[in-house]
Design a protein around this motif. Structure first.
Motif, PDB file in Angstrom:
ATOM      1  N   PRO A  16     -16.159  33.001   6.109  1.00  0.00           N
ATOM      2  CA  PRO A  16     -16.438  32.608   4.715  1.00  0.00           C
ATOM      3  C   PRO A  16     -17.874  32.147   4.506  1.00  0.00           C
ATOM      4  O   PRO A  16     -18.479  32.420   3.463  1.00  0.00           O
ATOM      5  CB  PRO A  16     -15.433  31.480   4.459  1.00  0.00           C
ATOM      6  CG  PRO A  16     -14.338  31.706   5.451  1.00  0.00           C
ATOM      7  CD  PRO A  16     -15.011  32.256   6.666  1.00  0.00           C
ATOM      8  N   THR A  17     -18.422  31.452   5.498  1.00  0.00           N
ATOM      9  CA  THR A  17     -19.818  31.018   5.398  1.00  0.00           C
ATOM     10  C   THR A  17     -20.754  32.216   5.326  1.00  0.00           C
ATOM     11  O   THR A  17     -21.690  32.248   4.520  1.00  0.00           O
ATOM     12  CB  THR A  17     -20.183  30.142   6.607  1.00  0.00           C
ATOM     13  OG1 THR A  17     -19.322  28.994   6.636  1.00  0.00           O
ATOM     14  CG2 THR A  17     -21.627  29.684   6.530  1.00  0.00           C
TER      15      THR A  17
ATOM     16  N   ILE B  81     -30.889  28.095   3.372  1.00  0.00           N
ATOM     17  CA  ILE B  81     -29.754  28.935   3.777  1.00  0.00           C
ATOM     18  C   ILE B  81     -29.538  28.839   5.283  1.00  0.00           C
ATOM     19  O   ILE B  81     -28.395  28.722   5.760  1.00  0.00           O
ATOM     20  CB  ILE B  81     -29.987  30.395   3.355  1.00  0.00           C
ATOM     21  CG1 ILE B  81     -30.023  30.500   1.822  1.00  0.00           C
ATOM     22  CG2 ILE B  81     -28.904  31.309   3.911  1.00  0.00           C
ATOM     23  CD1 ILE B  81     -30.408  31.873   1.312  1.00  0.00           C
TER      24      ILE B  81
ATOM     25  N   LYS C 258     -26.814  35.529  -1.358  1.00  0.00           N
ATOM     26  CA  LYS C 258     -28.045  34.736  -1.475  1.00  0.00           C
ATOM     27  C   LYS C 258     -29.177  35.401  -0.706  1.00  0.00           C
ATOM     28  O   LYS C 258     -30.318  35.460  -1.190  1.00  0.00           O
ATOM     29  CB  LYS C 258     -27.806  33.325  -0.952  1.00  0.00           C
ATOM     30  CG  LYS C 258     -26.761  32.534  -1.726  1.00  0.00           C
ATOM     31  CD  LYS C 258     -26.574  31.147  -1.134  1.00  0.00           C
ATOM     32  CE  LYS C 258     -25.517  30.355  -1.875  1.00  0.00           C
ATOM     33  NZ  LYS C 258     -25.301  29.012  -1.276  1.00  0.00           N
TER      34      LYS C 258
ATOM     35  N   CYS D 262     -20.698  38.113  10.807  1.00  0.00           N
ATOM     36  CA  CYS D 262     -21.405  36.841  10.986  1.00  0.00           C
ATOM     37  C   CYS D 262     -22.728  37.057  11.713  1.00  0.00           C
ATOM     38  O   CYS D 262     -23.759  36.471  11.338  1.00  0.00           O
ATOM     39  CB  CYS D 262     -20.535  35.859  11.766  1.00  0.00           C
ATOM     40  SG  CYS D 262     -19.023  35.358  10.915  1.00  0.00           S
TER      41      CYS D 262
ATOM     42  N   GLN E 239     -19.954  35.311   4.362  1.00  0.00           N
ATOM     43  CA  GLN E 239     -19.731  36.035   3.105  1.00  0.00           C
ATOM     44  C   GLN E 239     -20.393  35.329   1.924  1.00  0.00           C
ATOM     45  O   GLN E 239     -20.879  35.980   1.004  1.00  0.00           O
ATOM     46  CB  GLN E 239     -18.231  36.185   2.871  1.00  0.00           C
ATOM     47  CG  GLN E 239     -17.544  37.108   3.863  1.00  0.00           C
ATOM     48  CD  GLN E 239     -16.043  37.088   3.742  1.00  0.00           C
ATOM     49  OE1 GLN E 239     -15.455  36.102   3.276  1.00  0.00           O
ATOM     50  NE2 GLN E 239     -15.384  38.158   4.173  1.00  0.00           N
ATOM     51  N   LYS E 240     -20.419  34.020   1.961  1.00  0.00           N
ATOM     52  CA  LYS E 240     -21.054  33.261   0.883  1.00  0.00           C
ATOM     53  C   LYS E 240     -22.573  33.366   0.950  1.00  0.00           C
ATOM     54  O   LYS E 240     -23.260  33.379  -0.086  1.00  0.00           O
ATOM     55  CB  LYS E 240     -20.617  31.799   0.973  1.00  0.00           C
ATOM     56  CG  LYS E 240     -21.149  30.925  -0.135  1.00  0.00           C
ATOM     57  CD  LYS E 240     -20.644  29.490   0.008  1.00  0.00           C
ATOM     58  CE  LYS E 240     -21.188  28.595  -1.092  1.00  0.00           C
ATOM     59  NZ  LYS E 240     -20.692  27.196  -0.951  1.00  0.00           N
ATOM     60  N   ALA E 241     -23.111  33.461   2.165  1.00  0.00           N
ATOM     61  CA  ALA E 241     -24.570  33.489   2.318  1.00  0.00           C
ATOM     62  C   ALA E 241     -25.150  34.870   2.057  1.00  0.00           C
ATOM     63  O   ALA E 241     -26.327  34.994   1.691  1.00  0.00           O
ATOM     64  CB  ALA E 241     -24.954  33.033   3.724  1.00  0.00           C
ATOM     65  N   TRP E 242     -24.344  35.929   2.243  1.00  0.00           N
ATOM     66  CA  TRP E 242     -24.894  37.290   2.133  1.00  0.00           C
ATOM     67  C   TRP E 242     -25.507  37.584   0.757  1.00  0.00           C
ATOM     68  O   TRP E 242     -26.626  38.103   0.683  1.00  0.00           O
ATOM     69  CB  TRP E 242     -23.811  38.306   2.473  1.00  0.00           C
ATOM     70  CG  TRP E 242     -24.353  39.690   2.651  1.00  0.00           C
ATOM     71  CD1 TRP E 242     -24.511  40.645   1.691  1.00  0.00           C
ATOM     72  CD2 TRP E 242     -24.837  40.274   3.862  1.00  0.00           C
ATOM     73  NE1 TRP E 242     -25.049  41.788   2.223  1.00  0.00           N
ATOM     74  CE2 TRP E 242     -25.269  41.594   3.558  1.00  0.00           C
ATOM     75  CE3 TRP E 242     -24.945  39.813   5.175  1.00  0.00           C
ATOM     76  CZ2 TRP E 242     -25.795  42.441   4.516  1.00  0.00           C
ATOM     77  CZ3 TRP E 242     -25.474  40.662   6.132  1.00  0.00           C
ATOM     78  CH2 TRP E 242     -25.888  41.957   5.797  1.00  0.00           C
TER      79      TRP E 242
ATOM     80  N   ILE F 290     -26.084  27.613   7.325  1.00  0.00           N
ATOM     81  CA  ILE F 290     -25.232  28.539   8.083  1.00  0.00           C
ATOM     82  C   ILE F 290     -25.457  28.467   9.589  1.00  0.00           C
ATOM     83  O   ILE F 290     -24.631  28.983  10.349  1.00  0.00           O
ATOM     84  CB  ILE F 290     -25.452  29.992   7.625  1.00  0.00           C
ATOM     85  CG1 ILE F 290     -26.859  30.481   8.005  1.00  0.00           C
ATOM     86  CG2 ILE F 290     -25.232  30.131   6.128  1.00  0.00           C
ATOM     87  CD1 ILE F 290     -27.106  31.952   7.691  1.00  0.00           C
TER      88      ILE F 290
END
Length: 426
Positions: free
Chosen positions: A207-208, A254, A215, A305, A210-213, A258
């Protein structure tokens, strides 16, 4: 000689995390909890309140003992949480197949639910003697046949499971010993559990990632725009440098968000691969094996990841290179401006020197003119005293010598001023 202060801790570390020797059949319940730092005190208080006289404390990160007759527990603290395992002996196949577990099992589970933390994984393992007993148990396990995973591991032992949560919040697993030595079998089942626990912890990074991609995508687009503007030379350098600094700060934010999670994911993924190798999985026809399950679902998540981590590092490197190029261009422009300024100063200095020389020439003429005028007054006065003295002829004769003397005196004074030692005024 004297003991090192960490000697006992280091030696004890090699004996942690060992499960008791399992009996067959038996029932195992395990929780993996994520415990916040502020919950650690409540956790310690809850465990310290356990006063069973048979309990035994091995060291601070580990606690084991008996909750009741035939119900053993093992608790262990990890860097990100804790794990708690219950081992219930003397359980019949009928009890394992029944939806209603014995009262002592329910009491142990209720005691375990008092621990603080969020459940990351909860699993019930039914251990039976052989494949035949497992086959009798499988119809009661509510497994999805289309997703059922079964394979031998470590030789003869075999496992069944679909790795899905059931209505009671637990996952379910059936393991058959198939005549394996119980000590070796206990270690193999523990490795099987470690594999699943590390897998779940590793997947916390997905999830981390997927959330950062998105951005990172947004910052990447803006970096490309700035790079194009740097190549085009339309925008001002200070504006471009300010934008690059802003994007670099976003990338650092970011990365800080992460880095820990994705680094932990990489470490857990390595442990998963090591456990898979140690289990020596043997596939069974008609079923997916642990290796198949891992390659199909786990590896893509881990690669995602890793891709996010690589993309973040790549964008940071791109931003740094763009900033370096821009700073180099700014430095070159400043050097060119300084060189032009020096050339302008050199031209100005030369002009000032020429003006100074012109002024010096005019000064010689002026001084000579005034000096000759003074001498002329003297000669005219002397002509009255000596009538034979022609003042105009005398002036004509001394004019050139006076000019020459004035010019020589000016040159000598200039030379002494330029070459003489510096003298400070009092």
């Amino acid at each position: 000689m004297r003991d090192h202060e960490l000697r006992k801790q280091v030696v004890s570390e090699m004996h942690l995390r060992r499960w008791p020797v399992l009996s067959v059949p038996c029932f195992i319940v395990q929780w993996v909890l994520i415990v916040a730092p502020e919950e650690r005190e409540d956790e310690a208080a809850y465990l310290d309140g356990f006063r069973d006289p048979e309990a035994r404390h091995t060291n601070a990160p580990h606690l084991s003992g008996f909750l009741a007759d035939g119900v053993e527990f093992s608790w262990e603290r990890h860097s990100e949480g804790t794990s708690l395992s219950l081992f219930i002996d003397d359980v019949s196949e009928e009890e394992l197949a029944s939806a209603t577990l014995p009262d002592r099992v329910h009491e142990a589970i209720e005691w375990a639910r008092g621990l603080p933390g969020k459940i990351m994984r909860a699993i019930q393992i039914r251990v039976v003697a052989d494949d035949a007993a497992a086959e009798r148990l499988l119809p009661h396990m509510d497994f999805l046949r289309s997703e059922l995973i079964s394979c031998n591991f470590g030789g003869a032992p075999r496992m069944w499971g679909d790795f899905r949560l059931k209505d009671d919040g637990f996952g379910k697993l059936v393991v058959a010993a198939n005549g394996t030595d119980l000590r070796d079998f206990s270690r193999l089942v523990q490795r099987l559990q470690d594999l699943d626990n590390y897998r779940n912890r590793a997947l916390l990074g997905l999830p981390t990632a997927q959330k950062a991609w998105p951005k990172l995508d947004a910052v990447g687009v803006r970096l490309a725009e700035v790079a194009a503007r740097i190549a085009g030379d339309e925008a001002k350098d200070d504006i471009l440098l300010e934008q690059l600094s802003t994007y670099s700060a976003e990338l650092n934010a970011i990365a800080n968000a992460i880095d820990y999670r994705l680094s932990a994911t990489a470490a857990y993924a390595q442990l998963v691969n090591e456990r898979l190798e140690q289990l020596r999985v043997t596939p069974i026809d008609g079923y997916a094996s642990l290796v198949d399950f891992t390659q199909r679902r786990f590896l893509p998540a881990i690669r995602t990841c890793a891709a996010v981590k690589d993309r973040q590092l790549g964008l940071s490197a791109r931003a740094e290179r763009a900033a370096s190029l821009l700073r180099a261009r700014i430095s070159t422009r400043i050097e060119n401006q300084n060189a032009e300024l020096l050339r302008s100063m050199d031209r100005s200095t030369r002009m000032q020197l020429r003006l100074q020389q012109l002024v010096e020439g005019l000064s010689v003429v002026a001084l000579s003119y005034y000096l000759i005028g003074l001498v002329g007054y003297v000669l005219k006065g002397a002509g009255h005293r000596w009538p034979g003295l022609d003042a105009e002829v005398a002036l004509a004769v001394i004019t050139l010598p006076v000019v020459l003397v004035v010019w020589l005196a000016t040159r000598l004074l200039k030379k002494r001023l330029l070459q003489g030692p510096d003298r400070r005024l009092p």
